[in-house]
Enzyme design. Structure first.
Site, PDB file in Angstrom:
ATOM      1  N   SER A 119     -14.517   6.416 -29.718  1.00  0.00           N
ATOM      2  CA  SER A 119     -16.116   6.122 -29.271  1.00  0.00           C
ATOM      3  C   SER A 119     -16.692   5.491 -30.618  1.00  0.00           C
ATOM      4  O   SER A 119     -17.143   6.496 -31.466  1.00  0.00           O
ATOM      5  CB  SER A 119     -16.942   7.069 -28.536  1.00  0.00           C
ATOM      6  OG  SER A 119     -18.114   6.596 -28.413  1.00  0.00           O
TER       7      SER A 119
ATOM      8  N   ARG B  74     -17.025  22.224 -27.863  1.00  0.00           N
ATOM      9  CA  ARG B  74     -17.906  21.405 -26.842  1.00  0.00           C
ATOM     10  C   ARG B  74     -17.741  22.335 -25.584  1.00  0.00           C
ATOM     11  O   ARG B  74     -16.646  22.918 -25.227  1.00  0.00           O
ATOM     12  CB  ARG B  74     -17.614  19.993 -26.429  1.00  0.00           C
ATOM     13  CG  ARG B  74     -18.216  19.373 -27.421  1.00  0.00           C
ATOM     14  CD  ARG B  74     -17.872  17.744 -27.188  1.00  0.00           C
ATOM     15  NE  ARG B  74     -18.062  16.988 -28.413  1.00  0.00           N
ATOM     16  CZ  ARG B  74     -17.658  15.640 -28.266  1.00  0.00           C
ATOM     17  NH1 ARG B  74     -17.040  15.011 -27.310  1.00  0.00           N
ATOM     18  NH2 ARG B  74     -17.852  14.982 -29.574  1.00  0.00           N
TER      19      ARG B  74
ATOM     20  N   ARG C 197      -6.223  15.789 -27.941  1.00  0.00           N
ATOM     21  CA  ARG C 197      -6.161  14.776 -26.987  1.00  0.00           C
ATOM     22  C   ARG C 197      -5.436  13.506 -27.119  1.00  0.00           C
ATOM     23  O   ARG C 197      -4.504  13.102 -26.340  1.00  0.00           O
ATOM     24  CB  ARG C 197      -7.585  14.198 -26.523  1.00  0.00           C
ATOM     25  CG  ARG C 197      -7.418  12.942 -25.437  1.00  0.00           C
ATOM     26  CD  ARG C 197      -9.126  12.522 -25.162  1.00  0.00           C
ATOM     27  NE  ARG C 197      -9.915  13.713 -24.162  1.00  0.00           N
ATOM     28  CZ  ARG C 197     -10.714  13.269 -23.857  1.00  0.00           C
ATOM     29  NH1 ARG C 197     -11.289  12.199 -23.698  1.00  0.00           N
ATOM     30  NH2 ARG C 197     -11.632  14.057 -23.257  1.00  0.00           N
TER      31      ARG C 197
ATOM     32  N   ARG D 115      -9.271  17.725 -21.577  1.00  0.00           N
ATOM     33  CA  ARG D 115     -10.382  18.350 -21.868  1.00  0.00           C
ATOM     34  C   ARG D 115     -10.477  19.852 -22.179  1.00  0.00           C
ATOM     35  O   ARG D 115     -10.310  20.710 -21.294  1.00  0.00           O
ATOM     36  CB  ARG D 115     -11.420  18.054 -20.597  1.00  0.00           C
ATOM     37  CG  ARG D 115     -12.977  17.987 -20.738  1.00  0.00           C
ATOM     38  CD  ARG D 115     -13.603  17.902 -19.261  1.00  0.00           C
ATOM     39  NE  ARG D 115     -13.139  16.509 -19.053  1.00  0.00           N
ATOM     40  CZ  ARG D 115     -13.786  15.578 -19.105  1.00  0.00           C
ATOM     41  NH1 ARG D 115     -14.979  15.518 -20.029  1.00  0.00           N
ATOM     42  NH2 ARG D 115     -13.696  14.517 -18.686  1.00  0.00           N
TER      43      ARG D 115
ATOM     44  N   GLU E 287     -10.168   7.391 -22.621  1.00  0.00           N
ATOM     45  CA  GLU E 287     -10.968   7.291 -23.964  1.00  0.00           C
ATOM     46  C   GLU E 287     -10.416   8.276 -24.944  1.00  0.00           C
ATOM     47  O   GLU E 287     -10.269   9.420 -24.489  1.00  0.00           O
ATOM     48  CB  GLU E 287     -12.480   7.593 -23.404  1.00  0.00           C
ATOM     49  CG  GLU E 287     -13.497   7.721 -24.788  1.00  0.00           C
ATOM     50  CD  GLU E 287     -14.686   8.415 -24.521  1.00  0.00           C
ATOM     51  OE1 GLU E 287     -15.482   8.492 -25.422  1.00  0.00           O
ATOM     52  OE2 GLU E 287     -14.989   8.097 -23.453  1.00  0.00           O
TER      53      GLU E 287
END
Length: 424
Positions: free
Chosen positions: A350, A258, A388, A273, A347
């Protein structure tokens, strides 16, 4: 993608979805084009029929009559050429708008702008209490020699990193643990292509709106995936599935990419991130049945909670508001794991239901009990994403001497190692 018939008959609901999801799709323009295209298509079809009829008459007429008819054919062809050009332009605009029409959120989804408006459903686990000053994951990984960011950044750019030593083993262990848990629940494990065509990104709803987040391989017209969901849904692109083989459950394991466009200066420290990461993804294709889709949604959400509970990591579950769910989701829960260094639940998972949004775009159908073709429903949820997940795993399990306890469920995957200790 929504059914145009649904949009025609429920334009107010769709417009509200556009507003609630903070989008700017022009539904009135879409419906205007829809009417114009249908009218123009009728006219074009009529002229084509007239042209074909006149062309057939030429064989059976005299020379003088032929000249007159030839002129008529030319006139009709001239009209057609202009109208077909207009029709093509209208269809292009119509298709472009259709790709930006969002799904209508489920009735229980709260109206809101951002994560502050998400509704907490429940919490699990006790937040750790330290009788010493705890380190953050960067301090821990440096002392334990698990991560090297500076050397990665110097040749790979920002948000790059190396995992090293037990850091590599820990990531592999947690991914394998999650895959084993999902396989035991009937999921088919899959590794997937990391490079896909634009049709796969568009079919799963990541394009056109998310175009700036993807890495493109310009010469090959391919894109690097940001989740194995793209490949797993596209696995059945342009297929007709059998009623009895649904639901199909997949556990995709892949590297993901990403660009994190628009996040300059945000979360630049550490592993929260990054541009490249490993992920296990749950993906389900099921029948077009709202009750079954809702049941499966909570099933894959429960899978995630069981994984975090087995890892003994405190977390909370929140129902995402309209401004936080994507273009295709009708329902989304975010699972946030406690990260001591951030002093917050953040988070890590999801869970989404998309109904037939992706299946319409990807042309995935099945035959129901009556033999009628219907578009399937799709759902997805993170199994685990690393690095993460390493943030709470390391920070929650740290000791005063800088060592980190390995969760019991991961020890069999790490040669029964119980603790990672600082390097001398």
């Amino acid at each position: 993608m929504l059914d145009i018939n649904y949009i025609r008959n429920n334009s107010d609901h769709v417009k509200k979805a556009v507003t609630d999801k903070l989008m700017n799709t022009d539904i009135d323009r879409l419906l205007e084009l829809d009417i114009q295209i249908r009218e123009l298509t009728t006219l074009v079809d009529s002229l084509r029929a007239e042209r074909n009829s006149l062309s057939k008459q030429i064989r059976d007429i005299t020379e003088n009559e032929e000249c007159a008819i030839v002129e008529k054919v030319k006139a009709v062809k001239g009209k057609l050429l202009g109208l077909e050009g207009n029709l093509s332009v209208m269809k292009k605009e119509f298709d472009d708008i259709m790709l930006t029409v969002p799904s209508v959120p489920a009735i229980e989804v709260p109206i809101g702008k951002d994560e502050a408006d998400n509704v907490e459903i429940r919490k699990w686990g006790e937040m750790p209490k330290f009788d010493f000053i705890p380190k953050d994951h960067i301090q821990l990984t440096e002392a334990l020699d698990l991560v090297d960011i500076p050397r990665a950044v110097k040749f790979a750019g920002s948000r790059a990193y190396f995992l090293k030593n037990e850091g590599v083993l820990l990531e592999m262990a947690i991914c394998r643990f999650v895959i084993d848990r999902l396989v035991a629940k009937g999921f088919t494990p899959m590794t997937v292509p990391l490079m896909v065509k634009e049709s796969a990104m568009r079919g799963t709803g990541y394009f056109p709106i998310g175009y700036e987040q993807a890495y493109k391989l310009q010469e090959d017209e391919l894109f690097l995936i940001g989740t194995s969901e793209v490949a797993l849904v596209s696995y059945h692109q342009n297929e007709i599935l059998n009623y009895d083989e649904l639901p199909k459950k997949y556990a995709g394991y892949s590297t993901c990419f990403r660009r994190e466009a628009g996040t300059y200066g945000k979360d630049t420290r550490g592993l929260y991130r990054v541009h490249q990461f490993q992920k296990v993804e749950q993906v389900i294709l099921c029948r077009a049945d709202d009750a079954q889709a809702e049941r499966l949604h909570y099933e894959i959400l429960n899978n995630t909670e069981e994984i975090l509970q087995a890892l003994e990591l405190p977390y909370r579950v929140a129902l995402a508001c309209t401004g936080e769910i994507g273009i295709g989701q009708v329902r989304k829960h975010e699972v946030e794991t406690w990260m001591p260094s951030r002093n917050a639940y953040c988070e890590t998972h999801s869970c989404s239901t998309l109904n037939d949004f992706q299946a319409r775009r990807s042309n995935i159908k099945y035959r129901d009990k009556d033999g009628m073709l219907r578009f399937a429903y799709t759902l997805n949820n993170t199994g685990v994403a690393s690095p993460r997940i390493l943030i709470p795993l390391l920070e929650v399990n740290q000791n005063e001497d800088g060592s980190v306890n390995i969760p019991k469920v991961l020890r069999p995957y790490m040669n029964n190692l119980e603790k990672i200790v600082p390097k001398k």
